[in-house]
Design an enzyme around this catalytic site. Structure first.
Site, mmCIF file in Angstrom:
data_model
loop_
_atom_site.group_PDB
_atom_site.id
_atom_site.type_symbol
_atom_site.label_atom_id
_atom_site.label_comp_id
_atom_site.label_asym_id
_atom_site.label_seq_id
_atom_site.Cartn_x
_atom_site.Cartn_y
_atom_site.Cartn_z
ATOM 1 N N GLU A 166 0.857 -1.189 0.000
ATOM 2 C CA GLU A 166 0.000 0.000 0.000
ATOM 3 C C GLU A 166 0.888 1.232 0.000
ATOM 4 O OE1 GLU A 166 -2.356 -0.742 3.485
ATOM 5 O OE2 GLU A 166 -0.674 -0.459 4.803
ATOM 6 N N CYS A 170 5.951 47.826 -22.066
ATOM 7 C CA CYS A 170 7.092 47.032 -21.606
ATOM 8 C C CYS A 170 7.135 45.700 -22.362
ATOM 9 C CB CYS A 170 6.960 46.795 -20.106
ATOM 10 S SG CYS A 170 8.196 45.689 -19.438
ATOM 11 N N CYS A 186 12.152 47.221 -18.653
ATOM 12 C CA CYS A 186 12.054 48.495 -19.361
ATOM 13 C C CYS A 186 12.601 49.655 -18.524
ATOM 14 C CB CYS A 186 10.609 48.770 -19.772
ATOM 15 S SG CYS A 186 9.547 49.135 -18.374
ATOM 16 N N LYS A 188 11.122 3.275 -0.499
ATOM 17 C CA LYS A 188 10.983 4.726 -0.613
ATOM 18 C C LYS A 188 10.955 5.216 -2.066
ATOM 19 C CE LYS A 188 11.054 7.165 2.576
ATOM 20 N NZ LYS A 188 11.818 7.551 3.751
ATOM 21 N N TYR A 227 -3.677 2.022 8.226
ATOM 22 C CA TYR A 227 -2.736 1.089 7.608
ATOM 23 C C TYR A 227 -2.480 -0.162 8.454
ATOM 24 C CZ TYR A 227 0.718 3.548 10.518
ATOM 25 O OH TYR A 227 1.391 4.113 11.562
ATOM 26 N N ASP A 255 2.564 10.215 3.740
ATOM 27 C CA ASP A 255 3.488 11.119 4.401
ATOM 28 C C ASP A 255 2.707 12.097 5.272
ATOM 29 O OD1 ASP A 255 5.907 12.094 5.034
ATOM 30 O OD2 ASP A 255 6.360 12.978 3.086
#
Ligand code: IVH
Length: 648
Positions: A108, A419, A401, A304, A217, A112
């Site tokens: 799974e 400009c 400019c 990771k 989890y 974070d």
């Protein structure tokens, strides 16, 4: 309201909230929810003794603590060993192969955020503790109760700890930071910090306002009968928790590797930050055999993802002038590799951000890259200063400019409409995807055309010829012809694209669509009052639009003649045959798919990519394949292009 009505109303609210916060599939409007919620509040105020303790009203944060109490987990919360590549993953699998040679892996996402341990007793949420050192954490129960995806009650009597990660969706993170920046408060460096900080608020009203999400989890102490982790998680989800997206049972380690690559490729599509994938042995018995080292389980690893944060050094602050004249600072950093991309620039939003970060030239900084978003500096490492750092000065003149800048506090603006930077960026914007969507007319080409004196304003684009283009460096006949074709193809675009492309301050894609719905091509004659009367339009937007059209009327009329945008006469949102309908397109049509898509969208249709029972129409062209078959199978209405045209 009778007591029975009240109990039913609470159940209905719980169901609405479950569909909204857990399934991401609302079954009621916000208004319906609010109306019922207020009835429940009124009843509870009148009958405080009858309040059901898992009523949604009991989620409102109203406690302010002096500090958090320490509390022990029933069973230890472990961390995970990290692996970074396929080889290390194989080495881990080889190490545990001695326990059994045919083990399935349950994988799974690795979310974070901040981990949280929920204890349920007799079906009620009784405690929520942060991870802490894994043995003892902080009691944040009153904050956890405000998180809508944490059920206050579950249909399970046994004592059970449910572990998961509290996350903030990326969109919500941006919203919070924008709000904080506007108030002049320090912004959060990333969504992880924001989630952790929000969970540890003494005032739970603040937690409640952050829209945190709980992703389960695993379980701690429990009396579950299931012998597989996947089955246990399935059970937990059935009690009203969110399911982990892209969770999968893999039979072999090769399958794990393939799924890792798939998840990594989708990383940016997830609503929340992921920093990897967690691989766990599915069999609980095998898990127990393998056991734990002092810190981590042997039966799981975190695989990771490549880091998206890196430390580098600020070399220079360059000034960029946008199409509206806004001058924004861009950080030039020592080139650094993030996920295979060399990063040299990062946004700084505005000059206040420099002050907020206390950023100086030569500072070590952490930059973050996510998806195709431009990297940003999220943190300055002040402790690494060595005295060579210098202050960044606030500019007073336009870097392009040279004219004096208007300093509005947060915004610095070049006021000179002639400009070059403003002109070039206005053309780039005109050609961009949500506007005229002209292929092959990106930043570099526009600059080249401008410098060569061929294009000074958007009006000049449509007088370009292949002969002109062939005189430019890098243009061979094919490239020149493609650009001319792309310009030609942009003619007859949907009217809203044309309005959006004009780059009117405060008028973006959504407002352009609303203007087209209301006025069609007659937008040019719309009065201030008429524009203001459109739902969602405020004074500032109406003023900006009407003034722009008034000042540029001649040019707009000329462009309308050249480009001839199209608009179908029927009112888009309400009366059209496709208004509010979900439509799938398949097969080859007589016109480009995008064109048909815009046409239908302008009629209020939603274009989907796959056919389901919710699809209203499948519009098919030549050689339509499986989508057409699926429509027939599901009994979804099918239309030929001609039939569609007739309905339009
Ligand atoms: S399992 C015994 N699964 O990562 C297994 N952890 O680095 C322990 N995390 O403290 C954890 N997503 O806060 C697991 N799908 C996931 C996870 C996950 C995020 C966090 C968790 C843990 C840390 C370990």
């Amino acid at each position: 309201m009778t007591p029975i009505d009240y109990q039913n109303a609470v159940k209905t609210l719980q169901k609405y909230a479950y569909h909204y916060y857990v399934l991401d599939d609302p079954i009621a409007t916000d208004e319906e929810y609010d109306v019922l919620y207020h009835k429940v509040v009124a009843y509870e105020n009148a009958h405080p003794n009858e309040i059901i303790d898992d009523s949604p009203t009991q989620r409102v944060g109203d406690t302010v603590l002096d500090g958090f109490e320490k509390a022990a987990h029933e069973s230890r919360m472990w961390s995970l060993e990290d692996v970074f590549d396929a080889q290390e993953l194989l080495a881990w699998a080889a190490r545990i192969a001695k326990y059994s040679d045919r083990l399935a892996y349950y994988v799974e996402p690795k979310f974070d955020g901040a981990s949280l341990n929920l204890l349920y007793e007799g079906g009620r949420l009784v405690r929520a503790i942060t991870r802490g050192d894994g043995v003892v954490g902080e009691d944040v129960t009153q904050n956890a109760r405000t998180i809508a995806s944490i059920p206050l009650s579950i249909p399970y009597d046994g004592r059970i700890e449910i572990r998961g990660e509290v996350v903030i969706f990326k969109k919500e993170f941006d919203r919070i930071n924008e709000e904080r920046a506007q108030k002049g408060e320090a912004t959060f460096a990333n969504a992880r910090n924001a989630a952790a900080g929000s969970l540890r608020q003494l005032d739970s009203r603040i937690t409640a306002s952050r829209n945190l999400v709980f992703m389960p989890y695993g379980v701690g102490v429990n009396t579950l009968a299931q012998t597989l982790l996947s089955a246990r998680m399935g059970e937990v989800v059935s009690w009203g928790f969110r399911a982990a997206p892209m969770a999968k049972l893999c039979a072999t380690i090769q399958e794990v590797q393939t799924h890792y690559e798939a998840m990594l490729a989708k990383r940016d599509d997830f609503a929340m930050l992921l920093d990897g994938m967690v691989v766990k042995i599915d069999s609980i018995e095998a898990q127990e055999d393998m056991g734990y080292t002092v810190k981590v389980p042997r039966w799981a690893v975190a695989y990771k993802f490549p880091a998206i944060e890196k430390v580098t050094r600020l070399v220079e602050v360059r000034l960029q002038v946008g199409r509206t004249g806004a001058v924004t600072p861009v950080a030039i950093v020592e080139p650094t590799d993030i996920e295979g991309v060399t990063v040299e620039r990062a946004t700084l939003h505005n000059f206040d951000e420099i002050g907020r970060l206390d950023l100086r030239l030569g500072d070590s900084v952490i930059i973050l890259r996510s998806g195709d978003v431009i990297p940003k500096i999220v943190k300055v490492l002040h402790e690494r200063r060595d005295g060579t750092q210098t202050l960044i000065e606030r500019p007073t003149h336009c870097p392009v400019c040279g004219s004096l800048l208007l300093d509005e506090g947060i915004l610095l603006k070049c006021q000179n409409i002639a400009c070059e930077a403003r002109a070039v960026n206005a053309i780039i914007y005109f050609a961009s995807k949500p506007c005229m969507n002209i292929d092959g007319l990106g930043d570099k080409i526009v600059e080249q055309l401008y410098r060569a004196g061929m294009v000074h304003t958007i009006d000049d684009l449509y007088s370009l010829t292949t002969e002109h283009l062939l005189t430019l460096e890098g243009f061979k006949s094919k490239k020149a012809q493609n650009l001319i074709d792309a310009l030609e193809a942009s003619k007859g675009c949907a009217c809203w694209r044309f309005i959006n492309a004009l780059g009117i301050e405060h008028i973006g894609e959504v407002s352009s669509k609303l203007l087209c719905e209301r006025f069609g091509l007659a937008f040019i004659d719309a009065t201030h009052e008429e524009v203001l009367a459109i739902d969602g339009f405020g004074e500032e937007m109406a003023h900006s639009f009407v003034e722009f059209v008034r000042l540029n009327r001649g040019r707009i009329e000329a462009l309308l003649t050249t480009i001839a945008p199209t608009h179908s006469a029927k009112s888009v949102a309400t009366e059209g045959a496709f208004s509010g309908k979900t439509v799938v397109l398949t097969g080859t049509m007589s016109r480009p798919r995008d064109e048909i898509k815009s046409l239908l969208e302008a009629q209020g249709a939603k274009i989907a990519s796959s056919v389901s029972k919710k699809t209203d129409y499948v519009i098919y062209g030549d050689e339509a394949g499986s989508k057409y078959d699926k429509a027939v199978e599901l009994g979804v209405a099918t239309l030929t292009e001609e039939e569609m045209q007739a309905l339009l």
